[in-house]
Motif scaffolding. Sequence first.
Motif, PDB file in Angstrom:
ATOM      1  N   GLU A  58       0.902  -0.825   0.151  1.00 39.76           N
ATOM      2  CA  GLU A  58       0.320   0.095  -0.266  1.00 39.76           C
ATOM      3  C   GLU A  58       0.487   0.892   0.127  1.00 39.76           C
ATOM      4  N   ILE A  59       0.193   2.349  -1.354  1.00 34.78           N
ATOM      5  CA  ILE A  59       0.746   3.430  -0.727  1.00 34.78           C
ATOM      6  C   ILE A  59       0.295   4.236  -0.234  1.00 34.78           C
ATOM      7  N   GLY A  60       0.961   5.679   0.382  1.00 35.12           N
ATOM      8  CA  GLY A  60       0.163   5.964   1.757  1.00 35.12           C
ATOM      9  C   GLY A  60       1.002   7.263   1.909  1.00 35.12           C
ATOM     10  N   ALA A  61       2.008   8.380   0.905  1.00 35.63           N
ATOM     11  CA  ALA A  61       2.273   9.171   1.227  1.00 35.63           C
ATOM     12  C   ALA A  61       1.653  10.134   1.368  1.00 35.63           C
ATOM     13  N   PHE A  62       1.386  11.277   2.860  1.00 36.77           N
ATOM     14  CA  PHE A  62       0.802  12.209   3.043  1.00 36.77           C
ATOM     15  C   PHE A  62       1.624  12.714   3.841  1.00 36.77           C
ATOM     16  N   PRO A  63       1.988  14.350   4.175  1.00 27.94           N
ATOM     17  CA  PRO A  63       2.231  14.452   5.757  1.00 27.94           C
ATOM     18  C   PRO A  63       1.576  14.008   6.822  1.00 27.94           C
ATOM     19  N   GLY A  64       3.072  13.785   7.601  1.00 29.85           N
ATOM     20  CA  GLY A  64       2.995  13.129   8.585  1.00 29.85           C
ATOM     21  C   GLY A  64       3.799  11.253   8.848  1.00 29.85           C
ATOM     22  N   GLY A  65       3.625  11.119   7.659  1.00 27.21           N
ATOM     23  CA  GLY A  65       4.316   9.544   7.833  1.00 27.21           C
ATOM     24  C   GLY A  65       4.907   9.046   6.216  1.00 27.21           C
ATOM     25  N   TYR A  66       5.258   7.865   6.652  1.00 25.93           N
ATOM     26  CA  TYR A  66       6.134   6.952   5.662  1.00 25.93           C
ATOM     27  C   TYR A  66       5.398   6.995   4.358  1.00 25.93           C
ATOM     28  N   GLY A  67       5.945   6.839   3.409  1.00 26.06           N
ATOM     29  CA  GLY A  67       5.035   6.247   2.187  1.00 26.06           C
ATOM     30  C   GLY A  67       4.969   4.894   1.688  1.00 26.06           C
ATOM     31  N   PHE A  68       5.691   3.686   1.320  1.00 20.91           N
ATOM     32  CA  PHE A  68       4.810   2.568   0.970  1.00 20.91           C
ATOM     33  C   PHE A  68       5.153   1.864   2.774  1.00 20.91           C
ATOM     34  N   HIS A  69       4.266   0.704   3.046  1.00 21.86           N
ATOM     35  CA  HIS A  69       3.155   0.506   3.537  1.00 21.86           C
ATOM     36  C   HIS A  69       3.331  -1.308   3.795  1.00 21.86           C
ATOM     37  N   ASN A  70       2.833  -1.682   4.684  1.00 25.62           N
ATOM     38  CA  ASN A  70       2.726  -3.070   4.278  1.00 25.62           C
ATOM     39  C   ASN A  70       1.943  -4.459   5.465  1.00 25.62           C
ATOM     40  N   GLU A  71       0.357  -4.511   4.982  1.00 24.51           N
ATOM     41  CA  GLU A  71      -0.359  -4.902   6.811  1.00 24.51           C
ATOM     42  C   GLU A  71      -1.197  -3.876   6.530  1.00 24.51           C
ATOM     43  N   SER A  72      -1.544  -2.844   6.269  1.00 22.50           N
ATOM     44  CA  SER A  72      -2.251  -1.525   5.967  1.00 22.50           C
ATOM     45  C   SER A  72      -3.532  -0.976   5.540  1.00 22.50           C
ATOM     46  N   PHE A  73      -4.100  -0.382   5.937  1.00 20.80           N
ATOM     47  CA  PHE A  73      -5.681  -0.248   5.238  1.00 20.80           C
ATOM     48  C   PHE A  73      -5.374   1.445   4.941  1.00 20.80           C
ATOM     49  N   VAL A  74      -4.868   1.947   3.793  1.00 22.93           N
ATOM     50  CA  VAL A  74      -4.394   3.119   3.292  1.00 22.93           C
ATOM     51  C   VAL A  74      -6.100   3.589   2.793  1.00 22.93           C
ATOM     52  N   THR A  75      -6.444   4.888   2.534  1.00 22.22           N
ATOM     53  CA  THR A  75      -7.776   5.604   1.833  1.00 22.22           C
ATOM     54  C   THR A  75      -7.140   6.687   1.702  1.00 22.22           C
ATOM     55  N   ALA A  76      -7.973   7.671   0.479  1.00 20.02           N
ATOM     56  CA  ALA A  76      -7.025   8.413  -0.546  1.00 20.02           C
ATOM     57  C   ALA A  76      -9.353   9.313  -0.099  1.00 20.02           C
ATOM     58  N   LEU A  77      -8.902   9.995   0.200  1.00 19.95           N
ATOM     59  CA  LEU A  77     -11.027  10.712  -0.023  1.00 19.95           C
ATOM     60  C   LEU A  77     -10.678  11.431  -0.834  1.00 19.95           C
ATOM     61  N   LEU A  78     -11.470  12.208  -1.832  1.00 16.87           N
ATOM     62  CA  LEU A  78     -11.038  13.161  -2.974  1.00 16.87           C
ATOM     63  C   LEU A  78     -12.857  14.036  -2.891  1.00 16.87           C
ATOM     64  N   SER A  79     -12.499  15.337  -2.997  1.00 16.26           N
ATOM     65  CA  SER A  79     -13.746  16.684  -3.068  1.00 16.26           C
ATOM     66  C   SER A  79     -13.467  17.050  -4.188  1.00 16.26           C
ATOM     67  N   THR A  80     -14.475  17.839  -5.041  1.00 16.27           N
ATOM     68  CA  THR A  80     -14.573  18.653  -5.988  1.00 16.27           C
ATOM     69  C   THR A  80     -14.473  20.111  -5.151  1.00 16.27           C
ATOM     70  N   LYS A  81     -13.079  20.423  -5.436  1.00 12.92           N
ATOM     71  CA  LYS A  81     -13.003  22.245  -4.109  1.00 12.92           C
ATOM     72  C   LYS A  81     -14.007  23.196  -5.350  1.00 12.92           C
ATOM     73  N   LYS A  82     -14.200  23.403  -4.646  1.00  9.93           N
ATOM     74  CA  LYS A  82     -15.448  25.123  -4.592  1.00  9.93           C
ATOM     75  C   LYS A  82     -14.326  25.886  -5.223  1.00  9.93           C
ATOM     76  N   GLU A  83     -14.914  26.506  -6.788  1.00 11.38           N
ATOM     77  CA  GLU A  83     -14.987  28.222  -7.128  1.00 11.38           C
ATOM     78  C   GLU A  83     -15.043  28.968  -6.546  1.00 11.38           C
ATOM     79  N   GLU A  84     -13.696  30.189  -5.865  1.00 12.11           N
ATOM     80  CA  GLU A  84     -13.341  30.860  -4.871  1.00 12.11           C
ATOM     81  C   GLU A  84     -14.558  32.589  -5.373  1.00 12.11           C
ATOM     82  N   ALA A  85     -15.337  32.370  -4.804  1.00 11.68           N
ATOM     83  CA  ALA A  85     -16.395  33.706  -6.039  1.00 11.68           C
ATOM     84  C   ALA A  85     -15.539  34.824  -6.226  1.00 11.68           C
ATOM     85  N   ALA A  86     -15.314  35.425  -7.203  1.00 11.65           N
ATOM     86  CA  ALA A  86     -14.696  36.608  -7.398  1.00 11.65           C
ATOM     87  C   ALA A  86     -14.777  37.989  -6.578  1.00 11.65           C
ATOM     88  N   CYS A  87     -14.157  38.958  -6.932  1.00  7.87           N
ATOM     89  CA  CYS A  87     -14.210  39.949  -5.894  1.00  7.87           C
ATOM     90  C   CYS A  87     -15.158  40.981  -6.209  1.00  7.87           C
TER      91      CYS A  87
END
Length: 382
Positions: A353-382
Motif C-alpha cells: 500500500e502507498i500512502g504518502a502524505f504529511p506526517g508519515g512514511y510512504g510505502f506500507h505492508n499490512e495496512s489499510f490506506v484510504t484516499a478521500l477526494l472532493s471537488t474544490k469549490k471555486e472562490e467567488a470573484a471579488c
Amino acid sequence: MNSITISTYSIKKLINKIDHALSEDFNPTLAFIYVSPSYNIRKLVVEINKYPFLVLGSTTVGEIYANKDDGVHEKEESIVCTLVEFDPSAIALKVLQIDGNRYFSVGEELGQWAKKEFSNPAIITVTSGLNFDNDAYTQGIVSQEIEYVFGAVAGDDLILKDTFVFSKENFSNHGLVALAIDRDKIDIKGARAFGWVGIGKERIVTKADKNIVYEIDGKPAIEFYQRYLNVTSEDMPQTGIEYPLEVTMRNGQVVYRAVLEIDEEQGALIFAGHVEEKSKVRLSSAKGKEIIEHVGRSIEDTLNKDKEFKPELALVFPCCSRKQVLGDLVIKEIEAVYNHTKVPVVGFFAYGEIGAFPGGYGFHNESFVTALLSTKKEEAAC
C-alpha cells in the motif's frame, strides 16, 4: 463528482454495463477498473480502448466497492469498475513499463512529470511486478516534493506469479500507471490504519540491504521468527504475513513489513518493503477488534482535522494479509470507511500500500490506506 460503480463477472457484461451507464447526463472522464487476474487482461484493454475516458486499472487479490444503492461488498474473481466525472483539466495519466532496477529514478521522473502537468499535484498510482521496488519508487516520487501519493501494488489472487496494471492503451506485468491530480481543483486527504499490536522485546537489525534482512541482534534473521513463533521454514512466509514485523525506523516512524520469501542458505528474510539497518524490530499480531476499529479511527481523525472537507469519493487500498487474518470480518473494515464518509467507495486488496502524505512514511505492508477526494469549490470573484 458524480460516479457510477459496476460489478460483474465477465468482460462482455462490463462493456454492456458501461455502454448503458453512459448518457448525456453522465460523461465520465476516468475509470478505476480492478479485476481478478483470472480474466484476459489483453482482451479487456482492447475492449475499453474505444472509450474517451482515462483508465487506471490493476489486477487484485479481491475487489471492493460500496455505495448507497448497492451496499458494502468485497468480491473475489470479479471485475469492479467505478466511472467518475472529474474535471478533465484536473487529471492526467501516465503508463510506464520498467526496465532494469531504476525504481527511484522512475519515481523522480514521475514526480517531475506531475509537477509539469500541475503546479500543485497529487498522485494516485498502481504498480505491477513481484520484484518491483515500491519503496524506492515511492521515495523517488516524494523526493520531488509531491506530498500526497496514494495507491497500491497489484495482486494476482495470491498465486504470486504475475500481476498486471493497465490503461485503455496498454498493460504491463512490470510497470506502473499513475494519475496526476490538480490539487487546486480536487482536494485530497489521506488515512492510514494499522491496528497491529507489537509483542515481545524490541531487537536491532544488525545487517540488512533494502528489503532483505540478514541479521537481527547479530543472528540469522530467520531464527528470529523461528524462535519466537516456534515455526519451521516450511511455515514461512505464510506465518510471516500473519505476524508482520513492526519496524521502528531511526527517525522514530513505525511501519509494518510482511515476509515474502526466505533465503535458508543465508538465513535471511525477504520483506515486501525496505527495513533499515539499526532499526528496532519486534513481531506484531492482530488483537481482536482493534485491527478493524483502527480503520474507523483513521477516517475519523482525517475528517476531524478539516471540518470543512466533505469527501465525495473514497479510494481504499487494504493489504491482502488483513483479509487472510480477518476472514469474513474483513468487510467490517470497508463498512467502517463507508459509514464514516457515506460516499462511494472503490478499491482492492493489494500486495502493498502507498500512502504518502504529511506526517508519515510512504510505502506500507499490512495496512489499510484510504484516499478521500472532493471537488474544490471555486472562490467567488471579488
